[in-house]
Design an enzyme around this catalytic site. Structure first.
Site, short mmCIF file in Angstrom:
data_model
loop_
_atom_site.label_atom_id
_atom_site.label_comp_id
_atom_site.label_asym_id
_atom_site.label_seq_id
_atom_site.Cartn_x
_atom_site.Cartn_y
_atom_site.Cartn_z
N ARG A 134 -1.67 -4.37 -10.37
CA ARG A 134 -0.82 -3.19 -10.52
C ARG A 134 -0.37 -3.09 -11.98
NH1 ARG A 134 -2.55 -1.07 -6.56
NH2 ARG A 134 -1.45 -0.70 -4.62
N HIS A 187 -8.20 3.69 -12.09
CA HIS A 187 -7.89 3.12 -10.77
C HIS A 187 -9.09 3.32 -9.83
CE1 HIS A 187 -4.25 1.95 -8.11
NE2 HIS A 187 -5.36 1.55 -7.52
#
Ligand code: OXD
Length: 315
Positions: free
Chosen positions: A230, A278
């Site tokens: 993350r 992502h």
């Protein structure tokens, strides 16, 4: 007050950043009879299952019949970020295809540095023809941070390619052919001998801003960093500083504190950074619908849920 359980529940798809419309049909197929709705088009009093990616804060708390909260991904930090999250079972996706996607992304990233593709990319811009002899994989050390199901698969794949692999996890683990380290005190000993460090960690209070200047500067000079965990775990300015100073060689980053990464962010243009959107993996919509529907049936039947998250642990 206890509410009756329906066999044709209202299922709400909620996200502040994604259009979850792609899940409506698969969800109807997986849970026949369900009234599948896209937030905000639902009566909060009727919702029994919420399927989420970055849901709006405070909204789930207003759903008295909610039995189950489901993430569309492996992570749940985007759900637990809601300070008013109600105390209901919370599940994440357990998905072999997603694990395979991350494994492939990481293998590419490790090979990118190990086989000097980063150097070749910079040389190409100068039309410079210069090669050095490849270093055997067995002389390269890769650190895999996070040894859950996905991290274990990554570590095993790297080991099977011949790399020396080190792994780090919250609690001690034993993995064949992987040198394992655990706990806060194990982090620096794990990473300091690595040529490349790959983070696949979940976002928890312990991992938020974990990779700051202090920790990153303990990487050996010339090491590279890969983040598929993350964005909130990395102090990006500290990383860019260490790249500019030449302490670190490069970085491959798939996750960012703010997504999409703003167009004017320095990381885009940094010659030693590969920014990807992502994309390491994405769960198939039919798999999301199947697992959520199965978990709804299990919740109704009082059976153990697939991918149930321990809230206190954070994953
Ligand atoms: C996930 C992700 O949590 O894609 O699945 O980041």
């Amino acid at each position: 007050m206890r509410h009756a359980v329906s066999s044709a529940p209202t299922v709400l798809l909620l996200s502040t950043t994604l259009d979850l419309g792609y899940l409506v049909e698969p969800m109807r197929d997986a849970l026949p009879g369900a009234d599948v709705r896209l937030w905000p088009d639902a009566d909060p009093d009727s919702v029994e299952m919420a399927i989420c990616w970055r849901p709006p804060a405070g909204v789930l708390a207003g759903m008295p019949r909610l039995r189950l909260i489901h993430s569309i991904g492996a992570g749940i930090d985007h759900i637990t970020a809601d300070p008013d999250l109600p105390d209901r079972p919370l599940c994440r996706m357990i998905d072999g295809a997603m694990a395979a996607g991350i494994r492939e992304y990481v293998l590419w990233s490790v090979l990118y540095f190990h086989r000097d593709f980063d150097v070749a990319a910079r040389q190409r811009a100068q039309r410079l023809w210069r090669a050095r002899a490849p270093v055997p994989a067995g002389e390269w050390t890769v650190g895999v941070l996070g040894l859950g199901a996905i991290g274990l698969g990554v570590a095993a794949a790297l080991r099977d390619l011949g790399y020396r692999v080190r792994g780090w996890s919250r609690s001690p683990k034993q993995v064949d052919g992987v040198e394992c380290f655990a706990g806060p005190e194990g982090l620096v000993p794990c990473i300091e001998a690595c040529d490349v460090v790959v983070s696949i960690l979940p976002l928890t209070a312990d991992t938020r801003r974990l990779f700051d200047r202090e920790v990153l500067s303990r990487l050996r000079p010339g090491a590279a960093f890969v983040n598929v965990g993350r964005g909130e775990q990395l102090v990006l300015d500290d990383l860019l500083g260490l790249l500019d100073e030449g302490h670190l060689r490069g970085a491959v980053l798939d996750v960012f504190e703010v997504e999409p990464l703003p167009p004017d962010h320095a990381a885009w243009a940094h010659p030693a950074v590969v920014v990807t959107p992502h994309m390491a993996s994405r769960t198939d919509r039919r798999d999301i619908a199947r697992q959520a529907a199965e978990n709804y049936r299990r919740a109704v039947g009082g059976q153990p849920l697939i991918g149930r998250v321990e809230r206190e642990r954070g994953y």
